[in-house]
Write an enzyme that holds these catalytic residues in place. Sequence first.
Site, mmCIF file in Angstrom:
data_model
loop_
_atom_site.group_PDB
_atom_site.id
_atom_site.type_symbol
_atom_site.label_atom_id
_atom_site.label_comp_id
_atom_site.label_asym_id
_atom_site.label_seq_id
_atom_site.Cartn_x
_atom_site.Cartn_y
_atom_site.Cartn_z
ATOM 1 N N HIS A 1 -8.190 -4.905 -0.599
ATOM 2 C CA HIS A 1 -6.906 -4.281 -0.281
ATOM 3 C C HIS A 1 -6.228 -5.005 0.883
ATOM 4 O O HIS A 1 -6.866 -5.366 1.860
ATOM 5 C CB HIS A 1 -7.150 -2.813 0.082
ATOM 6 C CG HIS A 1 -5.898 -2.034 0.279
ATOM 7 N ND1 HIS A 1 -5.073 -1.684 -0.756
ATOM 8 C CD2 HIS A 1 -5.318 -1.538 1.406
ATOM 9 C CE1 HIS A 1 -4.049 -0.996 -0.292
ATOM 10 N NE2 HIS A 1 -4.160 -0.902 1.019
ATOM 11 N N ASP B 1 -10.588 -3.141 -5.060
ATOM 12 C CA ASP B 1 -9.794 -2.193 -4.295
ATOM 13 C C ASP B 1 -9.740 -0.885 -5.067
ATOM 14 O O ASP B 1 -9.515 -0.886 -6.281
ATOM 15 C CB ASP B 1 -8.372 -2.761 -4.106
ATOM 16 C CG ASP B 1 -7.445 -1.853 -3.309
ATOM 17 O OD1 ASP B 1 -7.913 -0.849 -2.751
ATOM 18 O OD2 ASP B 1 -6.241 -2.174 -3.245
ATOM 19 N N SER C 1 0.831 -1.196 0.000
ATOM 20 C CA SER C 1 0.000 0.000 0.000
ATOM 21 C C SER C 1 0.876 1.260 0.000
ATOM 22 O O SER C 1 1.636 1.481 -0.936
ATOM 23 C CB SER C 1 -0.971 -0.043 1.179
ATOM 24 O OG SER C 1 -1.945 0.964 1.065
#
Length: 308
Positions: free
Chosen positions: A281, A251, A156
């Site tokens: 995610h 996501d 991320s």
Amino acid sequence: MELNPETKKIVEEFKKLKLPSVPEVGVAEARKQYSILAHFSHDKEPLAKVEDRTIPGIDGDIPVRIYTPEGAGEFPMLVYFHSGGWVLGDLEVEDSVCRIFANGAGCVVVSVDYRLAPEHKFPAAAEDAYTATQWMAKNAAAINGDSSRIAAGGLSAGGNLAAVVALMARDRGEPSLIYQLLLDPVTQHGFDTESYRKHANDFLVTTEDMVWYWNQYLPSPAEGKNPYASPLLAEDLTNLPPALIMSAGCDVLRDDGKGYSDRLRDAGVPVKFSIYEGTIHAFIRTKSLSQSREALAEAVAGLTAAFN
């Protein structure tokens, strides 16, 4: 694309926690909430050595955790950056994932507890990430590592930092990196992709969340155009290390990963883009998902091939 049954079950478990949204609760409470995610993660595999220490940074010491597998060195090395929108997270949230990478790929992993926003705005996290990577290269012998085999990886916001470190290393002439492992990466300051539109209010990380994270991170919206914040917006992506980019199908950040893989490929960089449909995610750290195990195996295989 709908959520698959395994992921639906995880989402329902999260919903039972009745956690308010990150923008709702603010930084301090959001950081407490984020630590809950570690409970969903994989079992902690044993290693030959796990050491917490600090290394010198631009503005004070940077905490790191060094994972060393069994066997004789010199080991290849992976510098790793955790998730959390540059605002949340610490060395614990992906501890189990770092252990899996160290054992699976037979590498030393250095996980970096970079400075967090909003206390430390961009480019603090990026500079800490680069400083830690430089430190690894210069001190490889001290941690039984091989400075000629360094990969950068993260999840991320950590995937954003790994991509940025690769850009910085190319631009600044050191260190030499051989691989990028970008997991559900954030690659641009922008919210107008198809995946943002389709999943704006879905599945744990929303468009509202991402707007909030970027607002905490950037000193001004104009900095969002800086390639060290938004690597997708870099004019030149040539001469970067090969990459494995993974994204989840459900996501908001799916197209960040796809867009960056497309641009790397157009620039002549060897890249593999893997999309895991029907999941969410940060799925890779969720123990009960078979897709997590598949993605971890793919990541380990990619690292192993790059290192050998």
